[in-house]
Write an enzyme that holds these catalytic residues in place. Structure first.
Site, short mmCIF file in Angstrom:
data_model
loop_
_atom_site.label_atom_id
_atom_site.label_comp_id
_atom_site.label_asym_id
_atom_site.label_seq_id
_atom_site.Cartn_x
_atom_site.Cartn_y
_atom_site.Cartn_z
N ASN A 76 -75.86 -128.67 93.90
CA ASN A 76 -74.94 -129.44 93.16
C ASN A 76 -74.74 -128.94 91.64
O ASN A 76 -75.69 -129.22 90.89
CB ASN A 76 -75.30 -130.90 92.92
CG ASN A 76 -74.38 -131.71 92.50
OD1 ASN A 76 -73.24 -131.43 92.05
ND2 ASN A 76 -74.72 -132.83 91.86
N LYS A 117 -72.71 -129.66 89.29
CA LYS A 117 -72.22 -130.62 88.21
C LYS A 117 -71.07 -129.94 87.57
O LYS A 117 -70.18 -129.18 87.97
CB LYS A 117 -73.32 -131.19 87.61
CG LYS A 117 -74.34 -131.87 88.41
CD LYS A 117 -75.38 -132.53 87.84
CE LYS A 117 -76.34 -132.94 88.66
NZ LYS A 117 -77.55 -134.09 87.80
N HIS A 146 -72.65 -140.18 93.95
CA HIS A 146 -73.96 -139.47 93.06
C HIS A 146 -74.02 -140.82 92.08
O HIS A 146 -73.09 -141.30 91.50
CB HIS A 146 -73.31 -138.08 92.49
CG HIS A 146 -74.44 -137.50 91.77
ND1 HIS A 146 -74.98 -137.74 90.56
CD2 HIS A 146 -75.26 -136.62 92.39
CE1 HIS A 146 -75.86 -136.97 90.33
NE2 HIS A 146 -76.26 -136.39 91.27
N GLU A 163 -74.34 -140.38 89.02
CA GLU A 163 -73.57 -140.23 87.68
C GLU A 163 -72.11 -140.66 87.89
O GLU A 163 -71.44 -141.02 86.84
CB GLU A 163 -73.31 -138.59 87.36
CG GLU A 163 -74.86 -137.97 86.76
CD GLU A 163 -75.08 -136.53 87.09
OE1 GLU A 163 -76.13 -136.07 86.67
OE2 GLU A 163 -74.02 -135.81 87.55
N GLU A 194 -81.85 -140.06 95.84
CA GLU A 194 -82.01 -139.54 94.45
C GLU A 194 -82.44 -140.65 93.13
O GLU A 194 -81.52 -141.31 93.17
CB GLU A 194 -80.60 -138.77 93.86
CG GLU A 194 -79.47 -139.58 94.27
CD GLU A 194 -78.33 -139.23 93.19
OE1 GLU A 194 -78.33 -138.16 92.68
OE2 GLU A 194 -77.38 -139.83 93.08
N GLY A 202 -82.53 -134.71 86.20
CA GLY A 202 -82.38 -134.07 84.71
C GLY A 202 -83.39 -134.49 83.82
O GLY A 202 -82.84 -134.16 82.79
N SER A 208 -84.85 -133.06 90.18
CA SER A 208 -85.59 -132.21 89.47
C SER A 208 -86.33 -131.33 90.62
O SER A 208 -87.44 -130.97 90.52
CB SER A 208 -86.64 -132.65 88.68
OG SER A 208 -86.09 -133.60 87.77
#
Length: 246
Positions: free
Chosen positions: A10, A12, A95, A97, A163, A169, A208
């Site tokens: 991914n 992003k 996701h 985000e 996740e 991140g 991560s």
């Protein structure tokens, strides 16, 4: 258990189409497939044609989002049909985000996943808890509730990515045991929803993931790969992860 391991990379909001082209060409020059390991690049939609033209054979690609709508007056949206037309195979939905920054609910995620499946895309449905939920010991129940809502009306052509939001991140990584705890719980729910087909579905861990920890995480019985963020941006890191799984 699914015989394949999926590395969903991914990017992003990174890489211009030119940078995507160069990345794909570098991968093609250096990539040696690992038996049973499948690579798929989740790139910004504008870079998908560059990937289609330059990725080595056997490496798939997909989108980081897809509209819940078929077509029409939805400015800024990208439909499943458009993604299929450029050769995409996957679409990430839900996701963290997207859930956090765009207010996407489980119902919206399920609608996007249904639209993806209607056009032959495999949705990668993301679920996972924030740190406060884990600290209360509610991470399993929270994640399964989120997943149940996000799979409403969804068929078996689906990938689930767990996740933990606190590990995305941040440099913090859930242990392989943490990943397996949730992957096993997710597999149990998938069995409830899909019966025997659940054993063939991919459950990924995201958060991560790097070359030095991917083997221990993916070595767990219910973890079938990873949704990789930062480590997906450099070909060397991708090759390191691929090699670690050989």
């Amino acid at each position: 258990m699914s015989p394949r391991t999926l590395l969903a990379l991914n990017w992003k909001m990174n890489k211009t189409p030119g940078e995507a082209r160069a990345w794909a060409q570098e991968l093609g020059e250096r990539y040696e497939p690992a038996q049973g390991v499948h690579l798929a690049v989740m790139a910004p939609a504008i870079s998908l044609p560059a990937l289609a033209a330059n990725l080595p054979a056997g490496v798939a690609f997909g989108a980081q989002d897809v509209s819940a709508q078929e077509s029409g007056a939805y400015t800024g949206e990208i439909s499943a049909a458009m993604l299929v037309d450029v050769g995409a195979r996957y679409a990430v939905v839900g996701h963290s985000e997207r859930r956090d920054y765009h207010g996407e609910t489980d119902a919206v995620v399920a609608a996007k996943a249904r639209q993806a499946q209607a056009h032959g895309l495999t949705p990668i449905v993301c679920v996972g808890e924030k740190l406060d939920v884990r600290e209360r010991g509610e991470h399993v129940s929270f994640t399964l509730t989120q997943l149940r809502g996000s799979l409403e009306g969804i068929g078996t052509d689906v990938v689930v990515a767990y996740e933990p939001v606190w590990a995305i991140g941040t440099g913090k990584t859930a242990t392989a045991e943490d990943a397996e705890e949730l992957a096993a719980a997710i597999r149990s729910l998938l069995s409830e929803l899909y019966g025997e087909a659940a054993s063939e579905l991919c459950v990924l861990y995201g958060g991560s993931v790097k070359p030095d920890n991917i083997a221990s995480i993916c070595g767990k019985p219910n973890v079938n790969g990873a949704l990789v963020g930062g480590a997906s941006l450099k070909v060397a890191d991708v090759l390191g992860m691929n090699d670690a799984l050989k």
